[in-house]
Structures are given as C-alpha cells and as structure tokens.
Write an enzyme that holds these catalytic residues in place. Sequence first.
Site, PDB file in Angstrom:
ATOM      1  N   ASN A  44       0.865  -1.237  -0.031  1.00 36.76           N
ATOM      2  CA  ASN A  44      -0.176  -0.047   0.028  1.00 36.76           C
ATOM      3  C   ASN A  44       0.860   1.159  -0.072  1.00 36.76           C
ATOM      4  OD1 ASN A  44       0.421   0.812   3.028  1.00 36.76           O
ATOM      5  ND2 ASN A  44      -0.353  -1.140   3.260  1.00 36.76           N
ATOM      6  N   VAL A  53      -0.264 -10.866   1.102  1.00 35.18           N
ATOM      7  CA  VAL A  53       1.370 -11.078   0.575  1.00 35.18           C
ATOM      8  C   VAL A  53       2.305  -9.986   1.327  1.00 35.18           C
ATOM      9  CG1 VAL A  53       0.998  -9.959  -1.416  1.00 35.18           C
ATOM     10  CG2 VAL A  53       2.624 -11.889  -1.166  1.00 35.18           C
ATOM     11  N   ASP A  54       1.738  -9.140   1.523  1.00 34.84           N
ATOM     12  CA  ASP A  54       2.821  -7.700   2.160  1.00 34.84           C
ATOM     13  C   ASP A  54       3.115  -8.062   3.573  1.00 34.84           C
ATOM     14  OD1 ASP A  54       3.936  -5.325   1.327  1.00 34.84           O
ATOM     15  OD2 ASP A  54       2.455  -4.388   2.308  1.00 34.84           O
ATOM     16  N   THR A 139      -5.479  -8.630  -6.323  1.00 37.35           N
ATOM     17  CA  THR A 139      -6.567  -9.678  -6.429  1.00 37.35           C
ATOM     18  C   THR A 139      -7.021 -10.077  -5.136  1.00 37.35           C
ATOM     19  OG1 THR A 139      -5.125 -11.768  -6.429  1.00 37.35           O
ATOM     20  CG2 THR A 139      -5.716 -10.527  -8.690  1.00 37.35           C
ATOM     21  N   GLY A 140      -6.473  -9.614  -4.102  1.00 32.98           N
ATOM     22  CA  GLY A 140      -7.019  -9.948  -2.689  1.00 32.98           C
ATOM     23  C   GLY A 140      -7.846  -8.837  -1.945  1.00 32.98           C
TER      24      GLY A 140
HETATM   25  N1  AR6 Z   1       2.743 -15.746  -1.319  1.00 35.92           N
HETATM   26  C1  AR6 Z   1       1.842 -15.648  -2.462  1.00 35.92           C
HETATM   27  N2  AR6 Z   1       0.769 -14.879  -2.623  1.00 35.92           N
HETATM   28  C2  AR6 Z   1       0.158 -14.629  -1.537  1.00 35.92           C
HETATM   29  C3  AR6 Z   1       0.772 -14.855  -0.075  1.00 35.92           C
HETATM   30  C4  AR6 Z   1       1.998 -15.493   0.028  1.00 35.92           C
HETATM   31  N3  AR6 Z   1       2.712 -15.513   1.286  1.00 35.92           N
HETATM   32  N4  AR6 Z   1      -0.315 -14.439   0.596  1.00 35.92           N
HETATM   33  C5  AR6 Z   1      -1.484 -13.841   0.032  1.00 35.92           C
HETATM   34  N5  AR6 Z   1      -0.843 -14.033  -1.162  1.00 35.92           N
HETATM   35  P1  AR6 Z   1      -3.102  -9.049  -1.121  1.00 35.92           P
HETATM   36  P2  AR6 Z   1      -3.912  -6.816  -2.886  1.00 35.92           P
HETATM   37  C6  AR6 Z   1      -2.113 -13.682  -2.372  1.00 35.92           C
HETATM   38  O1  AR6 Z   1      -4.679  -9.078  -0.277  1.00 35.92           O
HETATM   39  O2  AR6 Z   1      -5.052  -7.247  -3.258  1.00 35.92           O
HETATM   40  C7  AR6 Z   1      -2.100  -5.250   2.070  1.00 35.92           C
HETATM   41  O3  AR6 Z   1      -2.727  -5.455   3.221  1.00 35.92           O
HETATM   42  C8  AR6 Z   1      -3.619 -13.543  -2.047  1.00 35.92           C
HETATM   43  O4  AR6 Z   1      -4.162 -14.672  -1.887  1.00 35.92           O
HETATM   44  O5  AR6 Z   1      -1.977  -9.633  -0.553  1.00 35.92           O
HETATM   45  O6  AR6 Z   1      -2.916  -6.127  -3.818  1.00 35.92           O
HETATM   46  C9  AR6 Z   1      -1.154  -4.447   1.422  1.00 35.92           C
HETATM   47  O7  AR6 Z   1      -0.510  -3.634   2.258  1.00 35.92           O
HETATM   48  C10 AR6 Z   1      -3.825 -12.805  -3.292  1.00 35.92           C
HETATM   49  O8  AR6 Z   1      -3.918 -13.717  -4.285  1.00 35.92           O
HETATM   50  O9  AR6 Z   1      -2.673  -7.886  -2.046  1.00 35.92           O
HETATM   51  C11 AR6 Z   1      -2.207  -3.452   0.780  1.00 35.92           C
HETATM   52  O10 AR6 Z   1      -2.932  -2.693   1.882  1.00 35.92           O
HETATM   53  C12 AR6 Z   1      -2.636 -11.984  -3.740  1.00 35.92           C
HETATM   54  O11 AR6 Z   1      -1.647 -12.452  -2.832  1.00 35.92           O
HETATM   55  C13 AR6 Z   1      -3.431  -4.441   0.191  1.00 35.92           C
HETATM   56  O12 AR6 Z   1      -3.135  -5.597   1.043  1.00 35.92           O
HETATM   57  C14 AR6 Z   1      -2.878 -10.326  -3.651  1.00 35.92           C
HETATM   58  O13 AR6 Z   1      -3.776 -10.370  -2.341  1.00 35.92           O
HETATM   59  C15 AR6 Z   1      -2.897  -4.870  -1.044  1.00 35.92           C
HETATM   60  O14 AR6 Z   1      -4.114  -5.652  -1.700  1.00 35.92           O
END
Ligand code: AR6
Length: 183
Positions: A44, A53-54, A139-140
């Site tokens: 973010n 993932v972050d 996508t999350g």
């Molecule tokens: N390894 C790989 N992919 C993962 C992992 C992992 N360890 N953990 C989750 N994913 P998201 P966004 C996948 O929500 O939508 C954070 O708070 C997950 O299943 O992590 O870009 C940031 O700081 C999904 O398919 O990211 C921002 O505030 C993908 O990673 C916000 O979330 C992305 O999901 C960003 O949201």
Amino acid sequence: MFAESEDPSCRNESAATLVSMGTIEVVLGDITRQEVDIVVTAANESLLGGGGVDGAVHRAAGPRLAEAGARLAPCEPGKAVATPAFGLAPVKHVIHTVGPVWEGGEHGEDEVLTSCYVESLRLAGELGARSIAFPAIATGIYGFPAERAARIAVQSIRSLPIIDMSRLVAFDQETYEVLTRSV
Ligand code: AR6
C-alpha cells in the site's frame, strides 16, 4: 490449526512447481519461499507492510523492510520502488508496488495494474535481476477480478521480456488455475 501439508506457509517450491512455459512460470506456493533475485510485494502507499502477501513478505524480511519502505513512501498506485530484501536473502531485492483498488473496472484499474507489472520489470532490469517472482497483485484485499488480473500480468510480462524468468506465484488453487489458463 493447519496440518503441515495444508498450511500454506509450509508449501514450498519443490512441491509446488507445476507448469513452466518459457520465461513465464506459474507456481502454487508462498512467495517468501521462492529462490529468485527479486520478490515483488503487493504493497500500500505507506510501504510499511499490511495484510495478505505484503504481511508475509514483511514478516519474512524483518522490520528493516518497513524502515526502508518508509524512507521511499508514499508510493502511488501503479508505481514500484525497490529496497534490499533483508531477511529474505538470498533474494536480493523486494520491489514494492501498489495495485489499484477495484472500483468496478471503469476507473483506470487495468492501466494501473499494467503499470505495476511494467514498472516492476523495468526496475528489476535496472537492478540486473535475472529472475523475479510476482504475487497476483490487487486480487486479494483490493478486489481486482482474478481472471482479468491474470491476463494483464501475462500480457505485461510478454510485452517486456527483459528478465530471464518471471514467476507468477499463486497462493491458492483457484488463482493457480486462472494463471495457468492465461499463460
Ligand atoms: N505468497 C503468495 N501470494 C500470497 C501470499 C503469499 N505468502 N499471501 C497472500 N497471497 P493481497 P492486494 C496472495 O490482499 O489485493 C495489503 O494489506 C493472495 O491470496 O495480499 O494487492 C497491502 O499492504 C492474493 O491472491 O494484495 C495493501 O494494503 C494476492 O496475494 C493491500 O493488502 C494479493 O492479495 C493490497 O491488496
């Protein structure tokens, strides 16, 4: 409590690499377990870490990642910045990119997501990386539809073949299937 085999954090590359297509690989696994030069995190604007993932990347890299991120923040959606990978070594750098929050698809979300991949690849090229691992950005928590995001990821990487190997890391089976259909 997960059984070990079901705990996503226990999945590793050797168990999860299922498809390899030229310079784009799709794997099911945890991005913090990938042996690559660069790991991309879906950040973010604060670059201080968050959920998803972050959160996993920041936990694995340690608190210096947020300190380094804070010095480069804020990061606008579609931009990318690099820091050292700290505790994620032998990964060399973490690239932090901020995806679009999904607002229905008519608010420039596709362009911002394309920019996340393009800017990350350009930066990785400048850093001399030969391999990079991407999560399914936006996508999350940000709600971008998985299929549309997968097409954008693959098209962006194909349009900029500057890194020898780009790995798309799916954390769940559904995302894995969507990504394999898109490559
Ligand atoms: N390894 C790989 N992919 C993962 C992992 C992992 N360890 N953990 C989750 N994913 P998201 P966004 C996948 O929500 O939508 C954070 O708070 C997950 O299943 O992590 O870009 C940031 O700081 C999904 O398919 O990211 C921002 O505030 C993908 O990673 C916000 O979330 C992305 O999901 C960003 O949201």
